[in-house]
Design a protein around this motif. Structure first.
Motif, PDB file in Angstrom:
ATOM      1  N   THR A   1     -11.426-129.542 -76.757  1.00 34.09           N
ATOM      2  CA  THR A   1     -10.896-129.201 -75.431  1.00 34.09           C
ATOM      3  C   THR A   1     -10.006-130.317 -74.908  1.00 34.09           C
ATOM      4  OG1 THR A   1     -12.855-127.868 -74.944  1.00 34.09           O
ATOM      5  CG2 THR A   1     -11.532-128.596 -73.073  1.00 34.09           C
ATOM      6  N   ARG A   2     -10.422-131.571 -75.086  1.00 31.46           N
ATOM      7  CA  ARG A   2      -9.611-132.696 -74.614  1.00 31.46           C
ATOM      8  C   ARG A   2      -8.266-132.758 -75.340  1.00 31.46           C
ATOM      9  NH1 ARG A   2     -14.478-135.612 -75.226  1.00 31.46           N
ATOM     10  NH2 ARG A   2     -13.572-136.724 -77.004  1.00 31.46           N
ATOM     11  N   ARG A   3      -8.229-132.295 -76.585  1.00 26.66           N
ATOM     12  CA  ARG A   3      -6.990-132.350 -77.373  1.00 26.66           C
ATOM     13  C   ARG A   3      -6.098-131.131 -77.174  1.00 26.66           C
ATOM     14  NH1 ARG A   3      -9.155-134.536 -83.294  1.00 26.66           N
ATOM     15  NH2 ARG A   3      -9.553-136.702 -82.646  1.00 26.66           N
ATOM     16  N   MET A   4      -6.451-130.280 -76.232  1.00 25.32           N
ATOM     17  CA  MET A   4      -5.630-129.102 -75.956  1.00 25.32           C
ATOM     18  C   MET A   4      -4.185-129.501 -75.671  1.00 25.32           C
ATOM     19  SD  MET A   4      -6.050-126.435 -72.766  1.00 25.32           S
ATOM     20  CE  MET A   4      -7.747-126.042 -73.167  1.00 25.32           C
ATOM     21  N   GLY A   5      -3.250-128.761 -76.244  1.00 24.63           N
ATOM     22  CA  GLY A   5      -1.836-129.061 -76.015  1.00 24.63           C
ATOM     23  C   GLY A   5      -1.435-128.844 -74.569  1.00 24.63           C
TER      24      GLY A   5
ATOM     25  N   VAL B   1     -24.212-117.028 -70.127  1.00 18.42           N
ATOM     26  CA  VAL B   1     -25.361-117.897 -70.379  1.00 18.42           C
ATOM     27  C   VAL B   1     -25.325-118.547 -71.759  1.00 18.42           C
ATOM     28  CG1 VAL B   1     -26.862-116.712 -68.754  1.00 18.42           C
ATOM     29  CG2 VAL B   1     -26.730-115.885 -71.112  1.00 18.42           C
ATOM     30  N   ARG B   2     -24.587-117.977 -72.690  1.00 19.63           N
ATOM     31  CA  ARG B   2     -24.531-118.556 -74.035  1.00 19.63           C
ATOM     32  C   ARG B   2     -23.759-119.873 -73.991  1.00 19.63           C
ATOM     33  NH1 ARG B   2     -22.917-114.505 -78.739  1.00 19.63           N
ATOM     34  NH2 ARG B   2     -24.838-113.580 -77.880  1.00 19.63           N
ATOM     35  N   GLN B   3     -24.354-120.930 -74.495  1.00 20.03           N
ATOM     36  CA  GLN B   3     -23.806-122.291 -74.530  1.00 20.03           C
ATOM     37  C   GLN B   3     -23.742-122.945 -73.151  1.00 20.03           C
ATOM     38  OE1 GLN B   3     -20.306-122.887 -77.184  1.00 20.03           O
ATOM     39  NE2 GLN B   3     -20.376-120.652 -77.462  1.00 20.03           N
ATOM     40  N   GLN B   4     -24.235-122.265 -72.113  1.00 20.60           N
ATOM     41  CA  GLN B   4     -24.203-122.818 -70.765  1.00 20.60           C
ATOM     42  C   GLN B   4     -25.622-123.167 -70.296  1.00 20.60           C
ATOM     43  OE1 GLN B   4     -21.235-123.526 -70.564  1.00 20.60           O
ATOM     44  NE2 GLN B   4     -20.040-122.112 -69.318  1.00 20.60           N
ATOM     45  N   ARG B   5     -25.709-123.981 -69.228  1.00 19.66           N
ATOM     46  CA  ARG B   5     -27.006-124.426 -68.725  1.00 19.66           C
ATOM     47  C   ARG B   5     -27.265-123.978 -67.292  1.00 19.66           C
ATOM     48  NH1 ARG B   5     -26.672-130.771 -70.727  1.00 19.66           N
ATOM     49  NH2 ARG B   5     -26.061-130.332 -72.902  1.00 19.66           N
ATOM     50  N   GLY B   6     -26.494-123.020 -66.813  1.00 18.35           N
ATOM     51  CA  GLY B   6     -26.738-122.489 -65.473  1.00 18.35           C
ATOM     52  C   GLY B   6     -26.590-123.533 -64.388  1.00 18.35           C
ATOM     53  N   CYS B   7     -27.634-123.717 -63.571  1.00 18.07           N
ATOM     54  CA  CYS B   7     -27.606-124.698 -62.482  1.00 18.07           C
ATOM     55  C   CYS B   7     -27.718-126.126 -62.986  1.00 18.07           C
ATOM     56  CB  CYS B   7     -28.724-124.408 -61.483  1.00 18.07           C
ATOM     57  SG  CYS B   7     -28.374-123.024 -60.369  1.00 18.07           S
ATOM     58  N   HIS B   8     -27.903-126.319 -64.284  1.00 19.59           N
ATOM     59  CA  HIS B   8     -27.913-127.664 -64.863  1.00 19.59           C
ATOM     60  C   HIS B   8     -26.567-128.007 -65.501  1.00 19.59           C
ATOM     61  CE1 HIS B   8     -32.246-127.002 -64.394  1.00 19.59           C
ATOM     62  NE2 HIS B   8     -32.357-128.314 -64.378  1.00 19.59           N
ATOM     63  N   GLY B   9     -25.562-127.148 -65.304  1.00 20.06           N
ATOM     64  CA  GLY B   9     -24.218-127.487 -65.764  1.00 20.06           C
ATOM     65  C   GLY B   9     -23.639-126.465 -66.721  1.00 20.06           C
ATOM     66  N   GLY B  10     -22.307-126.535 -66.878  1.00 22.75           N
ATOM     67  CA  GLY B  10     -21.614-125.601 -67.757  1.00 22.75           C
ATOM     68  C   GLY B  10     -20.363-126.214 -68.339  1.00 22.75           C
ATOM     69  N   HIS B  11     -19.903-125.652 -69.446  1.00 18.91           N
ATOM     70  CA  HIS B  11     -18.664-126.068 -70.102  1.00 18.91           C
ATOM     71  C   HIS B  11     -17.515-125.225 -69.545  1.00 18.91           C
ATOM     72  CE1 HIS B  11     -20.778-128.514 -73.105  1.00 18.91           C
ATOM     73  NE2 HIS B  11     -21.653-127.533 -73.196  1.00 18.91           N
ATOM     74  N   ILE B  12     -16.467-125.875 -69.073  1.00 20.47           N
ATOM     75  CA  ILE B  12     -15.391-125.117 -68.437  1.00 20.47           C
ATOM     76  C   ILE B  12     -14.592-124.302 -69.442  1.00 20.47           C
ATOM     77  CG2 ILE B  12     -15.233-126.701 -66.489  1.00 20.47           C
ATOM     78  CD1 ILE B  12     -12.756-127.924 -67.773  1.00 20.47           C
ATOM     79  N   ASP B  13     -14.463-124.779 -70.699  1.00 22.35           N
ATOM     80  CA  ASP B  13     -13.738-123.986 -71.682  1.00 22.35           C
ATOM     81  C   ASP B  13     -14.488-122.701 -72.011  1.00 22.35           C
ATOM     82  OD1 ASP B  13     -15.772-125.451 -72.850  1.00 22.35           O
ATOM     83  OD2 ASP B  13     -14.672-125.917 -74.680  1.00 22.35           O
ATOM     84  N   VAL B  14     -15.813-122.789 -72.084  1.00 25.71           N
ATOM     85  CA  VAL B  14     -16.628-121.593 -72.327  1.00 25.71           C
ATOM     86  C   VAL B  14     -16.506-120.626 -71.147  1.00 25.71           C
ATOM     87  CG1 VAL B  14     -18.973-120.750 -72.717  1.00 25.71           C
ATOM     88  CG2 VAL B  14     -18.221-122.876 -73.798  1.00 25.71           C
ATOM     89  N   ALA B  15     -16.482-121.164 -69.930  1.00 25.42           N
ATOM     90  CA  ALA B  15     -16.370-120.320 -68.734  1.00 25.42           C
ATOM     91  C   ALA B  15     -15.033-119.594 -68.692  1.00 25.42           C
ATOM     92  CB  ALA B  15     -16.560-121.172 -67.479  1.00 25.42           C
ATOM     93  N   TRP B  16     -13.949-120.297 -68.980  1.00 25.46           N
ATOM     94  CA  TRP B  16     -12.629-119.653 -68.970  1.00 25.46           C
ATOM     95  C   TRP B  16     -12.520-118.608 -70.075  1.00 25.46           C
ATOM     96  CZ3 TRP B  16      -9.700-119.149 -65.064  1.00 25.46           C
ATOM     97  CH2 TRP B  16      -9.569-120.163 -64.113  1.00 25.46           C
ATOM     98  N   ASN B  17     -13.108-118.892 -71.233  1.00 24.48           N
ATOM     99  CA  ASN B  17     -13.085-117.901 -72.320  1.00 24.48           C
ATOM    100  C   ASN B  17     -13.881-116.652 -71.945  1.00 24.48           C
ATOM    101  OD1 ASN B  17     -11.464-119.375 -74.056  1.00 24.48           O
ATOM    102  ND2 ASN B  17     -13.194-120.432 -75.024  1.00 24.48           N
ATOM    103  N   PHE B  18     -14.975-116.834 -71.203  1.00 20.03           N
ATOM    104  CA  PHE B  18     -15.744-115.685 -70.729  1.00 20.03           C
ATOM    105  C   PHE B  18     -14.921-114.867 -69.735  1.00 20.03           C
ATOM    106  CE2 PHE B  18     -18.627-113.499 -67.882  1.00 20.03           C
ATOM    107  CZ  PHE B  18     -19.579-112.943 -68.736  1.00 20.03           C
TER     108      PHE B  18
END
Length: 435
Positions: free
Chosen positions: A182-186, A257-274
């Motif tokens: 994700t950090r290396r995204m163009g 919910v897949r690969q995410q932690r709910g109220c304990h945090g989430g990955h923004i790339d996974v959220a945007w893909n969802f």
């Protein structure tokens, strides 16, 4: 006969009550030993007393008039008669705000628990033993920031009082560390050689299209709140108001919910893909709960099947977005906001940021600088204030925090890393409503 029984019962109760002062499990004081001009009174003086448990004990000569009427304070003999107590009996109390506490008693100091503990078993001395965790709220931070010469002011928010900083970095933020991919995204490069306005605010440019500030509560859901907020703004702007609604962060919190932690945090790339593949529903259909609850929707259902009412008849599918793109240059971020609306930024939050009230924020260095976390926010514009260039940013801690839920932060210097990872996206509006 009844009167005699009542009289005997009264004597027995009195004997049990007054003699209780001599029992070794009662708090020993000091009572008579408290600083006073005349701690040991002559004869009988009712005001020569002290509060003990739910009654009074006395330090006058009348307190030990006989065996059944002994209501002296526990330290009366030691202080007033010079009799040395059993060293295993008298325990010195812990003192806080002129109140006595005894071994095992606890009190709170902001977010930490303090316990009164015996430090010397022979002398029965005590002292407070307190947790040492950093708290969100710190008077030292407020004092340090509010000195002359600072570009922003700090404030003690009561809703943060009593909460630990390490917990605040989980439940008031929520963005998990970015993956290497994700950090290396163009990066998207506009390189527009145009004169940019000195000030720009999406709330003024599109006054009916910018979604309101959300209070994420005590839930690390900033990743969901900002994805839904940016998508909402861009649906309204791109459709010129035809698809103007507030999208639901709960769609992500409960259904992504897949690969995410709910109220304990989430990955923004996974959220945007969802949001791209499954889409979101609107806030009215699935209100935000600040908690992970069961997802009520089938992955492939339509808005009508979900029980949601789209603002336009052409809309049958959920609200989806295109692939996100990365912006790295200040001018490119400005151009994208000016053309398409607010963007998603990730910044580093330190303890002092929780205290922000108004002004142009820059990390002050006050407070605990070893604890920090990543936070998703929504940049809606920019401006200048007495030579300080700044971004206008929507936070997700409710409108009472900061400048009605917003804050300003130094622009062009990657302050707190806010320019190091910025995402833009296009919303998938229906063809009939594209501007």
């Amino acid at each position: 006969m009844a009167k005699i029984c009542i009289a005997l019962l009264s004597v027995l109760v009195a004997a049990l009550t007054v003699s209780a002062y001599n029992r070794p499990n009662l708090p020993p004081g000091p009572y008579c030993g408290l600083p006073s001009a005349d701690p040991c009174c002559k004869n009988r003086q009712d005001d020569c007393s002290h509060r003990i448990l739910d009654s009074l004990c006395y330090c006058d000569e009348f307190c030990s008039r006989d065996r059944l009427h002994d209501d002296c304070c526990p330290d009366y003999e030691e202080v007033c008669l010079g009799v040395q107590p059993d060293p295993g009996f008298l325990v010195q109390p812990c003192i806080h705000n002129n109140k006595q506490y005894f071994p095992g008693d606890t009190r709170t100091d902001n977010c930490n628990i303090c316990t009164c503990k015996i430090t010397d078993e022979v002398r029965k001395t005590t002292e407070w033993e307190c947790d040492r965790d950093a708290c969100i709220i710190s008077n030292d931070v407020v004092y340090g920031v509010n000195q002359p010469g600072m570009s922003w002011r700090a404030y003690n928010y009561t809703e943060f009082y009593g909460k630990k900083l390490k917990d605040g970095l989980v439940y008031k933020l929520g963005t998990l560390p970015l993956s290497r991919e994700t950090r290396r995204m163009g990066s998207i490069r506009y390189d527009k050689d145009i004169p940019y306005p000195r000030e720009f605010d999406a709330r003024r440019r599109w006054p009916r299209f910018i979604s309101p500030v959300v209070d994420q509560g005590w839930c690390g859901s900033d990743w969901a709140v900002v994805v839904a907020g940016v998508a909402s703004d861009r649906f309204a702007i791109q459709s010129n108001g035809a698809e103007n609604m507030v999208l639901s962060p709960q769609s992500l919190l409960s259904c992504n919910v897949r690969q995410q932690r709910g109220c304990h945090g989430g990955h923004i790339d996974v959220a945007w893909n969802f949001a791209r593949s499954h889409g979101l529903v609107d806030e009215e259909c699935f209100p935000y709960q600040a908690a992970v609850i069961r997802c009520p929707f089938h992955p492939k259902s339509t808005l009508v099947e979900d029980g949601c009412r789209p603002p336009v008849k052409q809309r049958t599918s959920r609200y989806k977005v295109g692939p996100p793109g990365k912006l790295t240059k200040e001018a490119d971020i400005m151009y994208d906001i000016m053309e398409s609306g607010p963007v998603h930024a990730v910044m580093t939050v330190y303890q002092d940021f929780f205290h922000y009230r108004d002004g142009v924020y820059r990390h002050s260095g006050h407070g605990d600088v070893t604890l920090q976390g990543l936070h998703s926010v929504r940049i809606v514009g920019w401006g200048e204030d007495r030579g300080d260039k700044y971004w206008i940013v929507a936070n997700s801690w409710g409108p009472r925090w900061g400048e009605n839920g917003y804050f300003r932060i130094v622009r062009g210097a990657d302050e707190a890393g806010i320019e190091s990872f910025v995402l833009t996206v296009l919303s998938d509006v229906t063809e009939a409503n594209q501007k």
